[in-house]
Design a protein around this motif. Structure first.
Motif, short mmCIF file in Angstrom:
data_model
loop_
_atom_site.label_atom_id
_atom_site.label_comp_id
_atom_site.label_asym_id
_atom_site.label_seq_id
_atom_site.Cartn_x
_atom_site.Cartn_y
_atom_site.Cartn_z
N HIS A 108 -0.17 7.98 -8.85
CA HIS A 108 -0.94 8.89 -8.00
C HIS A 108 -0.62 8.70 -6.51
N GLN A 109 0.67 8.46 -6.24
CA GLN A 109 1.12 8.25 -4.86
C GLN A 109 2.36 9.12 -4.61
N PRO A 110 2.20 10.32 -4.04
CA PRO A 110 3.35 11.22 -3.81
C PRO A 110 4.47 10.61 -2.99
N PHE A 237 -6.55 0.28 -11.97
CA PHE A 237 -7.37 -0.12 -10.84
C PHE A 237 -6.89 0.54 -9.55
N PRO A 238 -7.73 0.55 -8.51
CA PRO A 238 -7.32 1.12 -7.22
C PRO A 238 -6.10 0.39 -6.65
N ILE A 239 -5.37 1.10 -5.79
CA ILE A 239 -4.14 0.54 -5.22
C ILE A 239 -4.43 -0.72 -4.40
N LYS A 240 -5.65 -0.84 -3.85
CA LYS A 240 -6.01 -2.04 -3.09
C LYS A 240 -6.05 -3.26 -4.01
N ALA A 241 -6.58 -3.10 -5.21
CA ALA A 241 -6.62 -4.20 -6.17
C ALA A 241 -5.21 -4.62 -6.56
#
Length: 480
Positions: A108-110, A237-241
Motif C-alpha cells: 500500500h505504498q505507491p 501491521f502499519p508501516i511504522k511497526a
C-alpha cells in the motif's frame, strides 16, 4: 599443523577486525540516519530487503561456496561462474522491474514502484563482484577484505548522511546501498586483478551445479528465514511497526553477524583443508565452537543489557518501541553464529542435500507457528521465532555428530560455560548499576563493568581460548 594454525589465527584476527569495523561503521551511520529519518521512511526501504536478498541468493546460486569447496579452482572455473552470475542477475532484474507495481500494491505504498526499480539495480551491480569475492574468501584474503569494506562503508555512509541532511528521505538509503556495492566491487578487482574472459565455457558450472543448486535453495531459505517477518509484518501491521522491527533486527543482525562473519570467513577454507582427517577435524571444530561461544554470548547478551540506553542515546525516543524487540532478538542472536559454523561443516563434508533439507524443515515449521499465532501480535511472533531459532541448533548438532562424530555433551561442554558466565556477568552488572539514572553514565558503566567482569572470570578460570587470544595479540608463545 603450525602453518594451518597460524593461518587460521590470522584469518580470525582479520575477519574479526573486518566484521567489527564494518559493524561499528554501520552503527555510526545508522545512528545518524536513524535521527534524520522516521520509522516510516526506514520501512519503505526495509520492506524491499527480502526481494533483493532472495534474488541475490538466486543469482549467486551457491557458486561462491562451490568455488571455495574446490581444492584448486581454475581460471576456467571462475570465468564460468562469473558469466553465469551475470546472466541470472539480468533475468532477475527484468522480472523484479516488471513486478514493481505488484510490490507497491501489496504494501500500500505507491512510491515503491519507482524506489524498488532503483533498489533492484543492486543485483546486476553486485553480480560483477561475486566471483572475485569467492576468490578472496578461498585464499583467506581477510586483510584486503577489511580494507575494502572500510573504504566502501565510509564513502557510502557519508553520502547517505549528506543526502538525508538535504531532505532526500528514503532515497538516501537507496543511494547508500548502490554506492556501497559499487565501491566494494572496485576494491575487489583492485586486489584480485582478475578479469573475466570472453571465452565462455559453462562446463564447470554444469559440473558444480548438482552440489551448488542445493546450496542455492538453502541460501534462499536462509534469506527468507532472516527477512520474511518484515514481509509478513508489512502486510499485517502499519508501516511504522515494520520500521521499528527493521531497526531492531538491523542492530541485532549487525552484532551477531560480526561473530558469524568472523567464523564464516575461515571455517570453510580451514575445514576443507582437513576434511579427510576426522580426529583433527573434530579438534579444530571444537576449538571453533569455543571461540564462537567466547565471543557471541557476552556480545549479544551485553547488547540486550544496554539496548534501552543505546537506542535512546543514539537514534532517539522515536524508536522506543523497537527496544523490547531488540532485547528478544539479541537472546536468539547469541546462537546465530553457531549456525554458521555447523552449516560450514555440512557444506565442507559435501552434504549440500542435508544442508538444504534441514533449512527447509526449519522454515516450514516456523511458518506454521507464525500462521497459528500471528493474531497474538508482533511481540509474540518475534518471541516464538527467537525461541525456535535456539532449539533448532539441536538438529544441527545431531547432523554434526553423524558427519564427524562430535558428541552432544562435548559440544555442551565447549559452549555452556561461556553462556552461564555471560548471563551471570550481565545479571550482576544489571543489579550493580540499576541505581544509575543518567543514560550516558549508565551505558558506559555497564559496558565497562561487564567487560571487566568477563575478562576477570576468563582469567581466573584459565579459559584456554582467552589465553590463546592474548598470546596471539601480543605475539607471545604459549606455555609448554
Amino acid at each position: 599443523m603450525d602453518n594451518l594454525k597460524e593461518k587460521t589465527a590470522k584469518g580470525l584476527f582479520w575477519g574479526m577486525l573486518n566484521n567489527g569495523t564494518t559493524q561499528i561503521l554501520n552503527a555510526v551511520i545508522g545512528i545518524f540516519l536513524g535521527r534524520l529519518l522516521t520509522p516510516a521512511e526506514y520501512g519503505i526501504v526495509g520492506v524491499l530487503t527480502i526481494f533483493t536478498a532472495v534474488a541475490g541468493a538466486i543469482q549467486a546460486s551457491g557458486f561462491t561456496q562451490g568455488l571455495i569447496n574446490l581444492k584448486k579452482p581454475t581460471e576456467k572455473d571462475y570465468n564460468a561462474v562469473f558469466w553465469f552470475n551475470i546472466s541470472v542477475s539480468m533475468v532477475l532484474y527484468a522480472i523484479l522491474f516488471v513486478s514493481a507495481p505488484l510490490i507497491a500494491s501489496h504494501f500500500h505504498q505507491p512510491c515503491l514502484v519507482e524506489v524498488s526499480r532503483v533498489v533492484f539495480l543492486c543485483l546486476p551491480i553486485s553480480a560483477l563482484g561475486i566471483t572475485s569475492n569467492a576468490y578472496m574468501l578461498k585464499n583467506m584474503m581477510n586483510r584486503e577484505l577489511a580494507i575494502i569494506n572500510f573504504i566502501a562503508l565510509c564513502l557510502s555512509g557519508f553520502t547517505g548522511i549528506m543526502l538525508a541532511l538535504h531532505g532526500f528521505s528514503y532515497w538516501s538509503l537507496v543511494c547508500q546501498q548502490l554506492l556501497y556495492i559499487t565501491l566494494t566491487n572496485i576494491g575487489r578487482y583492485y586486489y584480485v586483478r582478475w578479469m573475466p574472459s570472453l571465452r565462455v565455457d559453462f562446463t564447470p558450472v554444469k559440473e558444480m551445479y548438482g552440489f551448488c543448486v542445493k546450496l542455492m535453495i538453502t541460501n534462499i531459505i536462509n534469506t527468507l528465514n532472516q527477512h520474511y517477518l518484515t514481509f509478513i509484518f508489512g502486510g499485517l501491521f502499519p508501516i511504522k511497526a515494520v520500521g521499528n522491527y527493521s531497526q531492531a533486527n538491523k542492530w541485532n543482525t549487525m552484532a551477531s553477524s560480526t561473530i558469524s562473519g568472523t567464523i564464516g570467513q575461515v571455517a570453510q577454507p580451514v575445514l576443507v583443508s582437513i576434511n579427510d582427517e576426522q580426529d583433527r577435524e573434530v579438534r579444530v571444530f571444537r576449538k571453533l565452537l569455543r571461540f564462537t561461544a567466547f565471543l557471541s554470548f557476552p556480545a549479544m547478551f551485553g547488547l540486550a543489557l544496554v539496548s534501552r540506553e543505546f537506542i535512546l542515546l543514539t537514534i532517539g525516543a522515536q524508536w522506543l518501541d523497537s527496544i523490547p524487540m531488540l532485547q528478544i532478538l539479541c537472546l536468539s542472536g547469541a546462537f546465530l553464529p553457531f549456525y554458521s559454523l555447523y552449516q560450514n561443516l555440512t557444506i565442507t563434508a559435501g552434504k549440500s542435500n542435508i544442508y538444504m533439507w534441514c533449512n527447509i524443515c526449519q522454515i516450514l515449521i516456523q511458518l506454521a507457528m507464525i500462521a497459528t499465532l500471528y493474531q497474538q501480535g508482533i511481540m509474540v511472533l518475534i518471541s516464538v521465532y527467537s525461541a525456535f531459532t535456539v532449539l533448532w541448533l539441536l538438529v544441527w548438532q545431531m547432523i554434526a555428530q553423524k558427519l564427524i562424530g562430535i558428541k552432544f555433551f562435548d559440544a555442551l561442554k565447549d559452549t555452556i560455560p561461556f553462556m552461564v558466565i555471560s548471563l551471570a556477568v550481565m545479571a550482576a552488572t544489571y543489579y550493580l548499576t540499576s541505581s544509575i539514572t543518567n543514560h550516558i553514565l549508565l551505558l558506559f558503566t555497564r559496558i565497562l563493568l561487564a567487560g571487566l567482569l568477563y575478562v576477570l572470570i576468563m582469567r581466573l578460570t584459565g579459559a584456554k581460548v582467552f589465553e590463546e587470544c592474548i598470546n596471539f595479540i601480543f605475539k607471545r608463545q604459549p606455555a609448554k
